[in-house]
Every structure is written in structure tokens, then in C-alpha cells.
Design an enzyme around this catalytic site. Structure first.
Site, mmCIF file in Angstrom:
data_model
loop_
_atom_site.group_PDB
_atom_site.id
_atom_site.type_symbol
_atom_site.label_atom_id
_atom_site.label_comp_id
_atom_site.label_asym_id
_atom_site.label_seq_id
_atom_site.Cartn_x
_atom_site.Cartn_y
_atom_site.Cartn_z
ATOM 1 C CG HIS A 37 -1.736 1.196 1.431
ATOM 2 N ND1 HIS A 37 -3.103 1.185 1.340
ATOM 3 C CD2 HIS A 37 -1.400 2.486 1.729
ATOM 4 C CE1 HIS A 37 -3.570 2.413 1.569
ATOM 5 N NE2 HIS A 37 -2.549 3.215 1.813
ATOM 6 C CD GLU A 38 1.897 3.617 3.695
ATOM 7 O OE1 GLU A 38 2.186 4.708 3.164
ATOM 8 O OE2 GLU A 38 0.840 3.454 4.326
#
Length: 186
Positions: free
Chosen positions: A156-157
Site C-alpha cells: 500500500h505504501e
């Protein structure tokens, strides 16, 4: 540097879709200060008293683009039910070097500091990944082998570096579609 819910860039700002650049090592004083502030935000955001006082939304990670800095830096802290840190990273130039074919998604879906609205549906990501990065906390290049929740958080990051938001992955025709060779983590 103040990082709070008012200063975090939201998904209606085109800057959130900007591609991030590699960061020069050794870190400049400014980059190190920024990354430490990001890590502090994530850590403080799960303390209810501090979060309320400083206008912080709970988070397990934040990437530099979310505070308007298009650089490949991210801070991640995962804690157990008692609030003890199980994983803590301040990563620079993280890169996925291998990933599994098997996919996994969170049963509760994903959220993001830059996304105010709820987006229901599964976000399938690689179930296992290997990342190489420089970690400011260890002051060296490291390799992370991640699976499950940690793998999802890291992907996600890292997507933020490419200007990708989690809801870009939701199947619009069938948000809760479950493909073969995938697992939903409850």
C-alpha cells in the site's frame, strides 16, 4: 514540520497522484528530519490521547507524497493488541524484488490517510513479498521478507510512490470478487 489530518494531502489533490523520486544517500538532514517526523506521526496516531490533541488519524504507515514531498520515503509501524511494536521501519527507496503469485486481501478492506471516503471491496495484493531498502532506524540497507498484513501495508505504501491509491484496485463490477489462488485475511 507539523503533520496532522489538516496537512496530509487528500485524494482530491492531484499531487497525491505524483510519481515519487529516488532519495540520495546518505540522507540529507532535511530528509532525515522529514522521515523521523513521519515515523512519529504513525507512532503517535495510535495513542488516543495524543491523536485527539494533535488531530491525527490512526495509521500504520505514511509515505512522503502524503505530506507533499514526492520522494521514496515511508514510515511503517505495526503494533499488537497490547500496543507493542512488532514491526517498525523508516524506509528509503524501498523496492519489491520478489513477490508471490498467490494474492491476499484484508476482509475489512483498506483505508488511507489521504482518503476520507470509504471504499468497500477487496484489494488484492501479493501474499508474500521481499523488499530491499535503506532503513533509517538501522542505518543500513536491509531486506524485508513480509507476508500477510505486513506485506499488504508495505505494498500500500509503495503504491503511493507510483501515484496509486488502494481503491484503484477494487473490482468495480464485483467489489467482493474472490479470484482463485487468493486468500481473504480476517
Amino acid at each position: 514540520m507539523v503533520i496532522n489530518n489538516d496537512t496530509i494531502i487528500k485524494d482530491d489533490n492531484p499531487l497525491i497522484r505524483t510519481k515519487s523520486e529516488d532519495v540520495s544517500l546518505p540522507l540529507s538532514e532535511e530528509d532525515e528530519k522529514t522521515l523521523r517526523a513521519m515515523l512519529k506521526y504513525v507512532d503517535d496516531s495510535t495513542n488516543e490521547e495524543i491523536a485527539e490533541k494533535e488531530n491525527l488519524r490512526p495509521a500504520v504507515g505514511i509515505s512522503a507524497i502524503q505530506i507533499g514531498i514526492p520522494k521514496k520515503m515511508t514510515a511503517v509501524i505495526l503494533k499488537d493488541e497490547e500496543g507493542n511494536k512488532t514491526y517498525e521501519y523508516a524506509l528509503v527507496n524501498p523496492k519489491i524484488v520478489s513477490n508471490s503469485i498467490e494474492k491476499s486481501a484484508l476482509g475489512t478492506g483498506e483505508g488511507c490517510l489521504s482518503v476520507a471516503d470509504e471504499h468497500e471491496g477487496y484489494i488484492y495484493r501479493s501474499a508474500r513479498i521481499k523488499i530491499k531498502a535503506y532503513d533509517l532506524l538501522q542505518e543500513k540497507n536491509i531486506e524485508i521478507q513480509a507476508k500477510g498484513y505486513l506485506a499488504i501495508v508495505l505494498q500500500h505504501e509503495l503504491d503511493h510512490f507510483k501515484g496509486i491509491l488502494f481503491y484503484d484496485y477494487i473490482n468495480t463490477e464485483d467489489p467482493f470478487y474472490k479470484p482463485d489462488n487468493s486468500t481473504v485475511i480476517e
